[in-house]
Design a protein around this motif. Structure first.
Motif, PDB file in Angstrom:
ATOM      1  N   LEU A  33      22.315 100.927  13.333  1.00  0.00           N
ATOM      2  CA  LEU A  33      22.209 100.781  14.869  1.00  0.00           C
ATOM      3  C   LEU A  33      22.138  99.199  15.388  1.00  0.00           C
ATOM      4  CD1 LEU A  33      19.927 103.865  15.360  1.00  0.00           C
ATOM      5  CD2 LEU A  33      22.368 103.655  15.904  1.00  0.00           C
ATOM      6  N   THR A  79      19.017 102.098  22.702  1.00  0.00           N
ATOM      7  CA  THR A  79      19.608 102.771  21.638  1.00  0.00           C
ATOM      8  C   THR A  79      18.280 103.847  20.912  1.00  0.00           C
ATOM      9  OG1 THR A  79      20.989 101.109  21.067  1.00  0.00           O
ATOM     10  CG2 THR A  79      20.395 102.604  19.367  1.00  0.00           C
ATOM     11  N   ILE A 128      29.544 105.340  22.356  1.00  0.00           N
ATOM     12  CA  ILE A 128      29.843 103.990  22.034  1.00  0.00           C
ATOM     13  C   ILE A 128      30.586 103.061  22.880  1.00  0.00           C
ATOM     14  CG2 ILE A 128      29.257 104.636  19.565  1.00  0.00           C
ATOM     15  CD1 ILE A 128      32.399 105.064  19.146  1.00  0.00           C
ATOM     16  N   CYS A 168      29.051 103.415  28.625  1.00  0.00           N
ATOM     17  CA  CYS A 168      27.984 104.167  28.223  1.00  0.00           C
ATOM     18  C   CYS A 168      26.444 103.603  28.599  1.00  0.00           C
ATOM     19  CB  CYS A 168      28.029 105.065  26.551  1.00  0.00           C
ATOM     20  SG  CYS A 168      29.524 105.930  26.695  1.00  0.00           S
ATOM     21  N   LYS A 185      22.921 105.016  23.764  1.00  0.00           N
ATOM     22  CA  LYS A 185      23.126 105.480  22.324  1.00  0.00           C
ATOM     23  C   LYS A 185      22.228 106.313  21.667  1.00  0.00           C
ATOM     24  CE  LYS A 185      26.092 101.423  21.306  1.00  0.00           C
ATOM     25  NZ  LYS A 185      26.333 100.303  20.426  1.00  0.00           N
ATOM     26  N   SER A 228      28.194 109.160  19.350  1.00  0.00           N
ATOM     27  CA  SER A 228      26.919 109.097  20.254  1.00  0.00           C
ATOM     28  C   SER A 228      26.354 107.755  19.978  1.00  0.00           C
ATOM     29  CB  SER A 228      25.944 110.105  20.014  1.00  0.00           C
ATOM     30  OG  SER A 228      25.324 110.161  18.513  1.00  0.00           O
ATOM     31  N   ALA A 229      26.637 106.919  18.929  1.00  0.00           N
ATOM     32  CA  ALA A 229      25.885 105.585  18.592  1.00  0.00           C
ATOM     33  C   ALA A 229      26.871 104.946  17.672  1.00  0.00           C
ATOM     34  CB  ALA A 229      24.583 105.860  18.363  1.00  0.00           C
TER      35      ALA A 229
END
Length: 332
Positions: A168, A238, A263, A267, A270, A331-332
């Motif tokens: 991340l 995040t 991502i 957006c 995250k 999602s991330a």
């Protein structure tokens, strides 16, 4: 069986011999027994027979719940291993409650077992009962532990959380950690692992703590996220969630407040989870997470239990950590 023996004129020892191994009795006797079974629609109570063995073939399984697909999948795999090895599985649930766990342990202690596989809760109150269970039968902890000398097989939370944190921070900003209720050792270890990862990165830890003790993770994640969205947001954009079910609640809250997750450059947030819950690939967006080694968890646990049952206890490791694998999704 006594009644069947009297009706067909074959001794009970011969009937027992037949039910244990049909080929061990004479063909004529086997034929007579099989005809009688068909005529009287007789079926032996295999569970009662198993309880009556000098060397029982029962394996006790105790988990917090089987409504959670994570535990349902694990229990299903253990059942299959039990059947393949000729064992009968007896499944109990603690439902995340200490008193229910205590009663379940007492139930396991009352049964003739070859061994038991248990995912304990985080409380130390039942430690003495687990010790007593271990003295009666072979015992292995799975997924979580309570810090005793009972063999344990589970995820290496420091490896997996560290892996996810590094991913991340490489692909964006340092993540904020959304905690989970302190319902077992995993909750404590994952929080500690996040702190270690943040320290290694030279970043102050950002933690959203959870005081509530409950297994209703989705609701908790939803409430925490709603509260944040209604105020000043999270400390970072995040989020590293302690487990996938917390992340499910966060994703639901983000949808409610029209906050885009993912991502893509457009957006706003995250979100990542942990466990690779069976539903994590079907969220919107699908959830980046850490996949636990389900097969390794079940097979290593069962193999260690078989070693303990066979008496080869010198070959049993006290702790068997399993590495997680990052699953990169939208999602991330």
């Amino acid at each position: 069986m006594d009644e069947l023996s009297e009706v067909i004129g074959i001794s009970r020892p011969t009937l027992s011999k037949y039910f244990n191994d049909p080929d061990s009795v004479k063909i004529t006797t086997r034929k007579k027994i099989e005809n009688a079974l068909h005529e009287h629609d007789y079926r032996p109570n295999l569970f009662a027979t198993n309880l009556n063995r000098k060397l029982p073939k029962n394996i006790g399984i105790l988990v917090p719940t089987i409504t959670d697909p994570f535990y349902a999948q694990i229990v299903s795999k253990i059942e299959k291993r039990c059947a393949a090895e000729g064992y009968w599985s007896i499944i109990l649930c603690s439902y995340g409650n200490e008193d229910t766990e205590r009663k379940a342990i007492e139930t396991l202690r009352s049964l003739p077992l070859a061994g038991a596989i248990v995912a304990p809760l985080g409380s130390k109150k039942n430690t003495s009962l687990f010790t007593a269970l271990k003295e009666k039968t072979s015992l292995v902890f799975m997924d979580s532990h309570i810090g005793t000398d009972i063999p344990f097989v589970g995820n290496d939370n420091f490896q997996s959380i560290g892996l996810l944190y590094d991913y991340l921070i490489r692909t964006g900003e340092p993540p904020c950690y959304i905690d989970m209720p302190k319902i077992n050792q995993n909750a404590t270890e994952r929080l500690a692992a996040y702190r270690v990862a943040a320290h290694k990165a030279g970043v102050p830890p950002m933690i959203v703590s959870i005081e509530k003790i409950s297994w209703d993770f989705e609701q908790i994640g939803f409430e925490i996220a709603c509260m944040a969205f209604e105020n000043n947001g999270f400390p970072a954009n995040t989020l590293l969630c302690a487990n996938d079910r917390i992340a499910f609640g966060v994703l639901s809250a983000a949808y409610k407040y029209n906050i885009s997750v993912g991502i893509r450059p457009s957006c706003q947030l995250k979100v990542a989870g942990h466990d690779d819950h069976p539903l994590s690939r079907f969220t919107s967006p699908d959830l980046t997470t850490i996949a636990q080694d389900y097969e390794g968890l079940v097979n290593r646990t069962f193999d260690i239990l078989m070693l303990a049952i066979s008496g080869k206890k010198t070959h049993i490791p006290l702790k068997t950590p399993l590495k997680g694998t990052i699953i990169m999704r939208s999602s991330a």
